[in-house]
Scaffold this active site. Structure first.
Site, PDB file in Angstrom:
ATOM      1  N   ASN A 230       0.995  -1.507   0.024  1.00  0.00           N
ATOM      2  CA  ASN A 230      -0.122  -0.480  -0.058  1.00  0.00           C
ATOM      3  C   ASN A 230       1.034   0.893   0.376  1.00  0.00           C
ATOM      4  O   ASN A 230       1.410   1.322   0.850  1.00  0.00           O
ATOM      5  CB  ASN A 230      -0.869  -0.281   0.832  1.00  0.00           C
ATOM      6  CG  ASN A 230      -1.858  -1.390   0.980  1.00  0.00           C
ATOM      7  OD1 ASN A 230      -1.975  -1.654   0.028  1.00  0.00           O
ATOM      8  ND2 ASN A 230      -2.282  -1.527   2.142  1.00  0.00           N
ATOM      9  N   GLU A 311      -7.767  -2.882  -2.917  1.00  0.00           N
ATOM     10  CA  GLU A 311      -8.308  -2.659  -1.505  1.00  0.00           C
ATOM     11  C   GLU A 311      -8.040  -0.892  -1.655  1.00  0.00           C
ATOM     12  O   GLU A 311      -7.221  -0.625  -0.975  1.00  0.00           O
ATOM     13  CB  GLU A 311      -7.372  -3.102  -1.136  1.00  0.00           C
ATOM     14  CG  GLU A 311      -7.481  -4.973  -0.249  1.00  0.00           C
ATOM     15  CD  GLU A 311      -7.129  -5.852   0.523  1.00  0.00           C
ATOM     16  OE1 GLU A 311      -5.870  -5.044   0.880  1.00  0.00           O
ATOM     17  OE2 GLU A 311      -6.909  -6.972   0.730  1.00  0.00           O
ATOM     18  N   ARG A 344       2.279  -7.895  -8.327  1.00  0.00           N
ATOM     19  CA  ARG A 344       0.968  -8.781  -7.453  1.00  0.00           C
ATOM     20  C   ARG A 344      -0.701  -9.198  -8.276  1.00  0.00           C
ATOM     21  O   ARG A 344      -1.603  -8.329  -8.415  1.00  0.00           O
ATOM     22  CB  ARG A 344       0.526  -8.338  -5.890  1.00  0.00           C
ATOM     23  CG  ARG A 344       1.729  -7.952  -5.305  1.00  0.00           C
ATOM     24  CD  ARG A 344       1.306  -7.554  -4.353  1.00  0.00           C
ATOM     25  NE  ARG A 344       1.210  -7.776  -3.094  1.00  0.00           N
ATOM     26  CZ  ARG A 344      -0.504  -8.258  -2.096  1.00  0.00           C
ATOM     27  NH1 ARG A 344      -0.637  -6.429  -2.009  1.00  0.00           N
ATOM     28  NH2 ARG A 344       0.145  -8.354  -1.236  1.00  0.00           N
ATOM     29  N   ARG A 356     -14.523 -13.743  -4.719  1.00  0.00           N
ATOM     30  CA  ARG A 356     -13.090 -13.410  -4.465  1.00  0.00           C
ATOM     31  C   ARG A 356     -12.188 -14.538  -4.950  1.00  0.00           C
ATOM     32  O   ARG A 356     -11.416 -13.539  -5.404  1.00  0.00           O
ATOM     33  CB  ARG A 356     -13.167 -13.061  -3.097  1.00  0.00           C
ATOM     34  CG  ARG A 356     -11.456 -12.280  -2.809  1.00  0.00           C
ATOM     35  CD  ARG A 356     -11.746 -11.873  -1.387  1.00  0.00           C
ATOM     36  NE  ARG A 356     -10.419 -11.372  -1.017  1.00  0.00           N
ATOM     37  CZ  ARG A 356     -10.032 -10.948   0.014  1.00  0.00           C
ATOM     38  NH1 ARG A 356     -10.985 -10.613   1.022  1.00  0.00           N
ATOM     39  NH2 ARG A 356      -8.481 -11.128   0.545  1.00  0.00           N
ATOM     40  N   LYS A 380      -0.423 -14.469  -3.915  1.00  0.00           N
ATOM     41  CA  LYS A 380      -0.385 -15.064  -2.855  1.00  0.00           C
ATOM     42  C   LYS A 380      -0.264 -17.234  -3.164  1.00  0.00           C
ATOM     43  O   LYS A 380      -1.180 -17.410  -3.608  1.00  0.00           O
ATOM     44  CB  LYS A 380      -1.162 -14.449  -2.100  1.00  0.00           C
ATOM     45  CG  LYS A 380      -0.948 -13.115  -1.551  1.00  0.00           C
ATOM     46  CD  LYS A 380      -2.258 -12.779  -0.650  1.00  0.00           C
ATOM     47  CE  LYS A 380      -2.263 -11.426  -0.182  1.00  0.00           C
ATOM     48  NZ  LYS A 380      -3.003 -10.334   0.142  1.00  0.00           N
ATOM     49  N   ASP A 385      -7.034 -15.452   1.383  1.00  0.00           N
ATOM     50  CA  ASP A 385      -5.987 -14.455   1.599  1.00  0.00           C
ATOM     51  C   ASP A 385      -4.640 -14.510   2.906  1.00  0.00           C
ATOM     52  O   ASP A 385      -5.147 -14.477   4.138  1.00  0.00           O
ATOM     53  CB  ASP A 385      -6.682 -12.804   2.182  1.00  0.00           C
ATOM     54  CG  ASP A 385      -5.728 -11.837   2.399  1.00  0.00           C
ATOM     55  OD1 ASP A 385      -4.226 -11.872   2.265  1.00  0.00           O
ATOM     56  OD2 ASP A 385      -6.419 -11.199   2.563  1.00  0.00           O
ATOM     57  N   GLU A 413      -0.616 -12.427  10.591  1.00  0.00           N
ATOM     58  CA  GLU A 413      -1.632 -11.571  10.653  1.00  0.00           C
ATOM     59  C   GLU A 413      -2.843 -12.925  11.042  1.00  0.00           C
ATOM     60  O   GLU A 413      -3.817 -12.182  11.946  1.00  0.00           O
ATOM     61  CB  GLU A 413      -2.122 -10.829   9.052  1.00  0.00           C
ATOM     62  CG  GLU A 413      -2.799  -9.894   9.127  1.00  0.00           C
ATOM     63  CD  GLU A 413      -3.153  -9.198   7.693  1.00  0.00           C
ATOM     64  OE1 GLU A 413      -2.346  -9.756   7.131  1.00  0.00           O
ATOM     65  OE2 GLU A 413      -3.902  -8.700   7.401  1.00  0.00           O
ATOM     66  N   HIS A 541     -11.132 -16.506   6.833  1.00  0.00           N
ATOM     67  CA  HIS A 541     -12.115 -15.770   6.830  1.00  0.00           C
ATOM     68  C   HIS A 541     -12.585 -14.636   8.377  1.00  0.00           C
ATOM     69  O   HIS A 541     -13.779 -14.471   7.669  1.00  0.00           O
ATOM     70  CB  HIS A 541     -12.602 -15.572   5.771  1.00  0.00           C
ATOM     71  CG  HIS A 541     -12.307 -13.626   5.602  1.00  0.00           C
ATOM     72  ND1 HIS A 541     -13.103 -12.349   6.652  1.00  0.00           N
ATOM     73  CD2 HIS A 541     -11.675 -12.964   4.357  1.00  0.00           C
ATOM     74  CE1 HIS A 541     -11.734 -10.981   6.275  1.00  0.00           C
ATOM     75  NE2 HIS A 541     -11.770 -12.091   4.871  1.00  0.00           N
ATOM     76  N   TRP A 563     -15.175  -8.596   3.065  1.00  0.00           N
ATOM     77  CA  TRP A 563     -14.235  -8.187   3.935  1.00  0.00           C
ATOM     78  C   TRP A 563     -14.748  -9.225   5.143  1.00  0.00           C
ATOM     79  O   TRP A 563     -14.324  -8.945   6.338  1.00  0.00           O
ATOM     80  CB  TRP A 563     -14.418  -6.861   4.117  1.00  0.00           C
ATOM     81  CG  TRP A 563     -12.897  -6.610   3.267  1.00  0.00           C
ATOM     82  CD1 TRP A 563     -12.551  -7.409   2.782  1.00  0.00           C
ATOM     83  CD2 TRP A 563     -12.552  -5.211   3.531  1.00  0.00           C
ATOM     84  NE1 TRP A 563     -10.761  -6.859   1.737  1.00  0.00           N
ATOM     85  CE2 TRP A 563     -11.679  -5.408   2.278  1.00  0.00           C
ATOM     86  CE3 TRP A 563     -12.242  -3.659   3.820  1.00  0.00           C
ATOM     87  CZ2 TRP A 563     -10.508  -4.360   1.936  1.00  0.00           C
ATOM     88  CZ3 TRP A 563     -11.557  -2.929   3.693  1.00  0.00           C
ATOM     89  CH2 TRP A 563     -11.210  -3.164   2.716  1.00  0.00           C
TER      90      TRP A 563
HETATM   91  C1  BDP Z   1      -4.000  -8.545   3.606  1.00  0.00           C
HETATM   92  C2  BDP Z   1      -3.765  -7.013   4.458  1.00  0.00           C
HETATM   93  C3  BDP Z   1      -2.946  -6.144   4.118  1.00  0.00           C
HETATM   94  C4  BDP Z   1      -2.639  -6.270   3.246  1.00  0.00           C
HETATM   95  C5  BDP Z   1      -3.353  -6.569   1.511  1.00  0.00           C
HETATM   96  C6  BDP Z   1      -2.351  -7.114   0.771  1.00  0.00           C
HETATM   97  O1  BDP Z   1      -5.279  -7.273   6.023  1.00  0.00           O
HETATM   98  O2  BDP Z   1      -2.903  -5.346   5.181  1.00  0.00           O
HETATM   99  O3  BDP Z   1      -2.675  -4.964   2.688  1.00  0.00           O
HETATM  100  O4  BDP Z   1      -3.021  -8.425   2.338  1.00  0.00           O
HETATM  101  O5  BDP Z   1      -1.608  -7.951   0.679  1.00  0.00           O
HETATM  102  O6  BDP Z   1      -4.403  -9.507   4.189  1.00  0.00           O
HETATM  103  O7  BDP Z   1      -2.010  -6.471  -0.023  1.00  0.00           O
END
Ligand code: BDP
Length: 720
Positions: A230, A311, A344, A356, A380, A385, A413, A541, A563
């Site tokens: 970000n 996001e 990404r 998703r 990923k 996620d 996380e 999740h 989310w």
């Molecule tokens: C999510 C996280 C977020 C990250 C996002 C990402 O909660 O903070 O910015 O992945 O990978 O799991 O971009």
């Protein structure tokens, strides 16, 4: 003076002897070079390694020399001198054929050739008629990696009297992704603040930077993305580039390249342009110029990492362009300088009505073959996620003409954040060993990532860092093992979870098998325990809103459905789980037929993914013979029980290591037990409102009411 020294000598010795049980804050990570206690081994090593001869004087070789000198002197309990040439048996000779006549004289070219840029040989050999040890490589950084390997063997008290080791990494770019902001907060970081002290850079080079680089080099990590995905465009301004340069200069001797995240809208934000459209010639020219400037500060700059159209991040979608358009524009900017772009695949939108799970695949698969050669699409490990457990991402194997790289999360996380002990090698291995069947049986994710499946030379792997300013670097002492694991698997994904744990424990704590064996077992069970008390049987999740700390299976009615938790577990009176088969979102269709058939069939799907792919009735009979509701309750309870076993295990090793680290882990295990119970109770009570069935007899009843858990609202959770 002399007399005084004689008087204090016994005192000093006493201090030294008891040192290994003395306070230790974990700062040294796995790079502890305390004197080897086993007298026979020590004696053997002292004979085998008497002096260090390192021909060449590049910054990297000087680092290798210093490491060998410190390491050997510490481990062997006596100064190991540096010599210009071998003077006795037991010389350790290190170098490349290009810079070391001694290494050249060994005529190792044929054995070195296949080892490439980073590989090395560790050999017991004869030099000038005397038994010696050689570290030989094609490059200086290869010598450095070899030096760390030798030190590891000593730390693990392995036999070094008859060495014949050849090692080379399977993956070319082994990169940490720091989610570090310029204000030093760390997104999803649980170990303090960012290491990068931007305010005092470029003038002040913190010793931590060098220790960080050493630690990375010791496990073969050769790249670091300094900034958060970000992204903040400011890092690309001159003011910050001089600071980035200072870090790059500090890391260079250790073989570590620096990368930055590129904010897609940077041409507008810092370039004064009206658009960031990747097909606009002005925008393209801006990135070329900007990139040239970056390289003027950092000639070996690695390249860019980009999170786009995800996001809230800007991206090519803003201009109705594809992900390939965006990636290629940046690829063209870095190409003349030898850089790469890591783009990404984590792209999904609340405006896309589809599951998703399917969105990244739908977006990227049609673009296969459209990316430049210096683009890697960073995927990923799973399609959602970084959940405690996910089936492998269906993109692996599905884009043979594109270089796909893996992104793992090292920071925890979704795995207990800073308080839970979770050893992640089993998670990483489970994904890497998954078979995509892209080219028939044996087309593992690992082969996609290392490039061998589709014959790509360029390969990469990324791990989202768990490192911060905490004295022990990672917050939880055991979280160090995940940093270590990432590096070791990036180098060689065939090493087993057991081997990595064994190495890490011995280097970090002790070789005492009464410690190693039980602690290794505890580590190996720890990931499964977390899966059980958080998201068993394929659930995912379910975590608290926004900070993601603690359970929140009831989360619903938020601005984004994707989310919330109810979006994913779909619990109702009939059952629970996300139907991703034909009758549901049909995400299973994104996998190759053999995998598809397995996942789509409720009788064949591995039970660990059951509720990931199926909406299952509460009274469905699971493998254990129990109905689903009971099985769920058993799994949640088993997770808590395992944590309690971990506590017992840890108690048995008291006294075998220093008190400080022992107590640190003991206290955190107690916190983990509380949190595991919190997860179990909150989730079972909540799901019980749908299943309307009792907690099976013999299992512990929840401690509080559902309302109690739903009202918990932790404030200022770290890592936002
Ligand atoms: C999510 C996280 C977020 C990250 C996002 C990402 O909660 O903070 O910015 O992945 O990978 O799991 O971009």
């Amino acid at each position: 003076m002399r007399n005084k020294f004689i008087l204090i000598l016994p005192l000093l010795l006493l201090l030294f002897v008891t040192d290994s049980l003395h306070a230790d804050d974990g700062y040294r990570l796995w790079q502890r070079y305390d004197k080897i206690e086993n007298a026979a081994k020590l004696n053997g090593y002292q004979q085998a390694l008497t002096e260090i001869v390192l021909e060449g004087n590049s910054p990297t070789l000087l680092v290798a020399q210093k490491e060998l000198k410190n390491g050997l002197s510490g481990l062997l309990g006596k100064e190991v001198p540096i010599s210009q040439r071998p003077t006795q048996a037991g010389a350790l000779v290190a170098g490349t054929p290009a810079n070391s006549p001694l290494i050249k004289s060994l005529q190792l070219e044929n054995r070195l050739k296949p080892l490439g840029q980073d590989g090395y040989l560790l050999l017991t050999t004869n030099i000038n008629g005397k038994k010696s040890t050689a570290i030989a490589a094609n490059t200086d950084v290869g010598v450095l990696y070899g030096a760390f390997h030798l030190l590891r063997l000593l730390q693990m008290q392995q036999d070094v009297s008859n060495l014949s080791v050849a090692s080379a990494p399977k993956i070319r770019h082994r990169v940490l992704n720091h989610w570090d902001n310029l204000d030093r907060t760390v997104e999803r970081g649980y170990a303090g603040f960012s290491l990068w002290d931007w305010h005092r850079l470029p003038g002040y080079i913190d010793q931590r930077y060098l220790d960080y680089a050493r630690a990375n080099a010791s496990i073969g990590i050769n790249g670091t993305v300094l900034t958060n995905v970000n992204a903040n465009a400011l890092v690309l301004t001159k003011e910050y580039l001089v600071k980035v340069k200072a870090l790059a200069d500090a890391f260079r001797p250790y073989g570590i390249k620096v990368y930055l995240t590129a904010r897609f809208s940077a041409p507008i934000e810092i370039g004064g342009l009206k658009t960031a459209d990747p097909l606009d010639p002005q925008v393209q020219a801006w990135w070329k110029e900007k990139t040239k400037e970056v390289y003027s500060y950092i000639p070996d700059f690695g390249g860019y990492l980009v999170k786009a159209d995800s996001e809230g991040q800007p991206g090519p979608h803003n201009y109705k362009r594809t992900q390939a358009d965006g990636a290629n524009m940046l690829a063209d900017a870095v190409a003349p300088h030898g850089g790469i772009v890591m783009w990404r695949a984590f792209v999904y939108s609340e405006h896309t009505p589809d599951d998703r799970h399917k969105q990244a695949f739908n977006e990227f698969k049609p673009l296969d073959g459209k990316f430049r050669d210096n683009v890697l699409v960073q995927v990923k490990n799973g399609a959602i996620d970084f959940q405690p457990r996910e089936p492998f991402h269906p993109l692996f194997g599905a884009m043979p003409s594109t270089r796909l790289m893996m992104e793992f999360q090292i920071t925890q996380e979704y795995l207990g954040q800073g308080t839970n002990l979770a050893y992640l090698a089993p998670l990483y291995k489970e994904v890497l060993e998954s078979d995509t069947y892209a080219k028939g049986k044996g087309s593992t994710v690992a082969k996609v990532v290392d490039g061998t499946l589709d014959n790509h030379q360029l390969s990469a792997i990324a791990g989202v860092s768990n490192i911060g300013t905490d004295r022990n670097w990672t917050g939880h002492q055991f979280a160090q093992s995940n940093w270590y694991t990432f590096g070791r698997l990036a180098w060689d994904h065939s090493i087993s979870s057991e081997e990595i744990a064994d190495e890490w424990i011995k280097m970090t704590f002790t070789n005492n098998n009464q410690f190693v064996a039980p602690v290794k077992k505890m580590m190996l069970n720890s990931h499964e325990a977390i899966v059980n008390y958080m998201t068993p049987l394929g659930l995912h999740h379910l975590m608290g809103w926004s900070h993601h700390y603690g359970p929140g299976p009831w989360i619903k009615d938020k601005p984004r459905a994707d989310w919330t938790s109810v979006y994913y577990h779909q619990a109702d009176e009939n059952g629970i789980g996300f139907d991703r088969t034909k009758t549901g979102s049909n995400a299973v269709a994104q996998y190759f037929p053999p995998v598809q058939k397995q996942f789509a069939n409720i009788k064949k799907v591995p039970e660990k993914y059951l509720l990931w792919f199926h909406h299952v009735p509460w009274d469905y009979k699971t493998n254990s013979g129990r109905i689903l509701w009971d099985e769920l309750a058993y799994r949640y309870s088993a997770g808590v029980d395992t944590v309690r076993q971990m506590q017992q295990t840890w108690d048995t090793v008291e006294g075998m290591i220093d008190e400080e680290r022992f107590n640190h882990v003991k206290m955190l295990l107690a916190v983990q037990e509380q949190e595991a119970k919190w997860w179990r109770d909150a989730c079972l009570l909540y799901f019980q409102t749908f299943s309307k069935r009792p907690i099976p007899k013999g299992l512990e009843e929840p401690e509080h009411s559902l309302e109690h858990y739903m009202q918990l609202d932790p404030k200022f959770v770290p890592g936002i």
